[in-house]
Design an enzyme around this catalytic site. Structure first.
Site, PDB file in Angstrom:
ATOM      1  N   LYS A 215       0.831  -1.210   0.000  1.00  0.00           N
ATOM      2  CA  LYS A 215       0.000   0.000   0.000  1.00  0.00           C
ATOM      3  C   LYS A 215       0.865   1.260   0.000  1.00  0.00           C
ATOM      4  O   LYS A 215       0.644   2.201  -0.762  1.00  0.00           O
ATOM      5  CB  LYS A 215      -0.911  -0.017   1.228  1.00  0.00           C
ATOM      6  N   CYS A 269      -3.510  11.000   1.135  1.00  0.00           N
ATOM      7  CA  CYS A 269      -2.841   9.714   0.931  1.00  0.00           C
ATOM      8  C   CYS A 269      -1.430   9.887   0.382  1.00  0.00           C
ATOM      9  O   CYS A 269      -0.455   9.526   1.042  1.00  0.00           O
ATOM     10  CB  CYS A 269      -3.667   8.871  -0.034  1.00  0.00           C
TER      11      CYS A 269
HETATM   12  N1  SAJ Z   1      -1.545  14.828  -9.249  1.00  0.00           N
HETATM   13  C1  SAJ Z   1      -0.725  15.607 -10.030  1.00  0.00           C
HETATM   14  N2  SAJ Z   1      -0.326  15.127 -11.240  1.00  0.00           N
HETATM   15  C2  SAJ Z   1      -0.727  13.905 -11.689  1.00  0.00           C
HETATM   16  C3  SAJ Z   1      -1.543  13.103 -10.875  1.00  0.00           C
HETATM   17  C4  SAJ Z   1      -1.947  13.589  -9.652  1.00  0.00           C
HETATM   18  O1  SAJ Z   1      -0.362  16.727  -9.654  1.00  0.00           O
HETATM   19  O2  SAJ Z   1      -0.327  13.552 -12.800  1.00  0.00           O
HETATM   20  C5  SAJ Z   1      -1.988  15.332  -7.935  1.00  0.00           C
HETATM   21  C6  SAJ Z   1      -3.489  15.516  -7.843  1.00  0.00           C
HETATM   22  O3  SAJ Z   1      -3.885  16.725  -8.392  1.00  0.00           O
HETATM   23  C7  SAJ Z   1      -3.698  15.442  -6.347  1.00  0.00           C
HETATM   24  C8  SAJ Z   1      -2.655  14.433  -5.899  1.00  0.00           C
HETATM   25  O4  SAJ Z   1      -1.710  14.355  -6.943  1.00  0.00           O
HETATM   26  O5  SAJ Z   1      -3.426  16.693  -5.724  1.00  0.00           O
HETATM   27  C9  SAJ Z   1      -3.200  13.056  -5.629  1.00  0.00           C
HETATM   28  O6  SAJ Z   1      -4.192  12.691  -6.584  1.00  0.00           O
HETATM   29  P1  SAJ Z   1      -4.335  11.247  -7.213  1.00  0.00           P
HETATM   30  O7  SAJ Z   1      -5.478  11.255  -8.132  1.00  0.00           O
HETATM   31  O8  SAJ Z   1      -3.040  10.807  -7.781  1.00  0.00           O
HETATM   32  O9  SAJ Z   1      -4.549  10.292  -5.959  1.00  0.00           O
HETATM   33  P2  SAJ Z   1      -5.586  10.292  -4.703  1.00  0.00           P
HETATM   34  O10 SAJ Z   1      -4.870  10.921  -3.530  1.00  0.00           O
HETATM   35  O11 SAJ Z   1      -6.914  10.806  -5.035  1.00  0.00           O
HETATM   36  O12 SAJ Z   1      -5.714   8.704  -4.446  1.00  0.00           O
HETATM   37  C10 SAJ Z   1      -4.531   7.936  -4.274  1.00  0.00           C
HETATM   38  C11 SAJ Z   1      -4.591   6.743  -5.257  1.00  0.00           C
HETATM   39  N3  SAJ Z   1      -3.293   6.077  -5.301  1.00  0.00           N
HETATM   40  C12 SAJ Z   1      -2.668   5.816  -6.482  1.00  0.00           C
HETATM   41  O13 SAJ Z   1      -3.121   6.152  -7.545  1.00  0.00           O
HETATM   42  C13 SAJ Z   1      -1.396   5.066  -6.375  1.00  0.00           C
HETATM   43  C14 SAJ Z   1      -5.694   5.779  -4.814  1.00  0.00           C
HETATM   44  O14 SAJ Z   1      -5.703   4.632  -5.628  1.00  0.00           O
HETATM   45  C15 SAJ Z   1      -5.468   5.381  -3.344  1.00  0.00           C
HETATM   46  O15 SAJ Z   1      -6.490   4.509  -2.883  1.00  0.00           O
HETATM   47  C16 SAJ Z   1      -5.538   6.643  -2.510  1.00  0.00           C
HETATM   48  O16 SAJ Z   1      -4.461   7.500  -2.936  1.00  0.00           O
HETATM   49  C17 SAJ Z   1      -5.405   6.254  -1.052  1.00  0.00           C
HETATM   50  O17 SAJ Z   1      -6.442   6.181  -0.362  1.00  0.00           O
HETATM   51  O18 SAJ Z   1      -4.302   5.933  -0.618  1.00  0.00           O
END
Ligand code: SAJ
Length: 431
Positions: A215, A269
């Protein structure tokens, strides 16, 4: 013939993960009691309503509560399966705090009986499931616990992290693959039988420590990759390059897939979990630690660049587009967009307006500023400078004709990849 009795389930913690999990388990036909320390949360759910926003969750909760398959309570009740989904925050030194998990284990111990299964879902540092087991062993010496008892244990204890994406939680809860780590192989098998009731994705069994690390690794992987994109945007800014163009072209390589730069990393997360690894192995994790620093530093970079741009145009009004931590959701937790907008509002007062279709009023961070919440139409009329902080679909849909005369700091690159829509007066501020 053995009858496959549906287990009674107790879910501890009714937040963004616990409530959807409880509702999905209830939908599968198990009677579920959800536990939360917050009386308002308990009362809200017992009315068939929800206290968080998530696609389709309201209808699901309303249905399972009406059918008496889900109810909420302040106190843990005897059940067959206990699912722990409480928060695991970190302190100011980034040390994980597992006290809520251990409190949950303590409450479970009071009602535990032979044959029960305990499953930890909270994101946890490696070794936490064993600490849960040790707590149960201490509080219930009458029960044979797995990994300690010489013969077959009376109870099963396993770790099974959620990996759902906010905004797609119900779909991903059912369809994503799951890693199920048992304290012993028998524990993993018991937990597997439970998850098979409501998970359509593949359930893969392992040991508890590997599942805990998996995780953390998933979110650290994403953080490191986002950090690469964010660092690239700062390098490009320094070198006068358009980072979106560089990434667009590099991603044509069959084995390159660079993520999107932005104002930093938000949510509860990805900005948290990598620290659990760093805390466990500080001397072995320079890359993961640096990625965290790069992503946190991106917020300051964006604030500095936007400040320069606004200060250089002292008569112009500014629209900060978006407060959410990512696109198309109303979740502002740990949002870098909110941090940027808040700083600009404090620095430039009434010159700054906020556009956030997912907010009905400005959060308390804006108290004491003269910033207003305005809609997209008003922003396009009133604001000469637009800072795009969130890639909401509603922002992406604004055509060039409506923004051609604006000065734009496109932090999210939302208006870059629309063919034939090269900006006219767009400031090439992209880092
Ligand atoms: N972000 C960027 N650039 C990107 C992708 C994301 O700046 O290319 C930013 C987003 O805007 C946001 C942050 O990263 O601020 C996180 O967003 P996210 O969509 O990547 O992830 P979360 O936090 O919504 O959910 C994550 C997910 N983990 C992964 O994709 C590895 C989800 O599957 C997990 O279940 C969740 O964390 C968790 O609960 O841990």
């Amino acid at each position: 013939m053995l009858v496959d009795k549906k287990p009674d389930v107790c879910v501890l913690g009714l937040g963004y993960i616990g409530l959807p999990t409880a509702a999905v388990i209830a939908r599968s036909g198990c009677r579920v009691v959800g536990i939360d320390v917050n009386r308002n949360v308990v009362d809200t759910i017992n009315r068939g309503e929800i206290h968080i926003e998530e696609v389709d969750l309201d209808g699901l909760v309303q249905g399972v509560v009406a059918r008496k398959m889900l109810r909420a309570s302040l106190c843990v009740e005897p059940s067959d399966v206990f699912v722990i989904a409480v928060p695991t925050p970190f302190d100011e030194n980034h040390a994980p705090d597992i006290s809520y998990v251990l409190d949950a284990a303590t409450n479970i111990a009071a009602v535990l009986k032979s044959g029960d299964t305990i499953i930890l879902e909270s994101t946890s540092p490696v070794g936490t499931t064993e600490k849960v087991r040790d707590m149960i062993a201490k509080l219930r010496p009458d029960l044979k616990v797995p990994g300690i008892a010489k013969d077959t244990a009376d109870i099963a204890i396993a770790y099974c992290p959620e990996r759902v994406l906010p905004g797609r939680i119900l779909e991903e809860l059912t369809n994503n693959d799951r890693s199920i780590g048992g304290i012993t192989p028998r524990c993993a098998r018991k937990a597997l039988t439970f998850y098979k009731r409501f998970v359509r994705g593949e359930c893969i069994t392992t040991d508890a420590r590997s599942a805990e690390m998996t995780k953390l690794v998933e979110n650290a992987f994403r953080d490191v990759n986002i950090a690469f994109a964010n660092e690239l945007s700062i390098i490009s800014d320094h070198m006068g390059l358009d980072v979106w163009e560089v990434i667009r072209l590099a991603n044509r390589h069959p084995r390159v897939n660079i993520l999107h730069p932005g104002p930093g990393v938000g949510g509860h997360c990805i900005a948290v979990d990598p620290w659990f690894i760093v805390h466990s192995a500080p001397d072995q994790s320079p890359l993961i630690r640096t990625a965290r620093t790069v992503n946190d530093g991106k917020v300051d970079h964006v604030i500095a660049r936007a400040t320069d741009m606004i200060a250089a145009n002292p008569t112009l009004k500014v629209g900060c587009m978006g407060l959410a931590f990512k696109a198309n959701i109303d979740d502002f937790r740990e949002s870098p967009a909110l941090k940027v907008a808040e700083q600009l509002a404090h620095k430039f007062g009434a010159r700054v307006s906020i556009i956030e279709p997912y907010a009905s009023s400005l959060p308390s961070e804006f108290d004491g500023t003269a910033a207003r919440l305005i809609d997209i139409d008003t922003a396009l009329l009133e604001c000469d400078i637009l800072v795009t902080l969130v890639d909401h679909d509603a922002f992406k849909a604004i055509p060039l004709a409506e923004r051609a005369d604006k000065i734009v700091y496109d932090v999210r690159g939302i208006w870059h990849d629309q063919p034939g829509q090269a900006p006219q007066r767009q400031l090439r501020l992209v880092g």
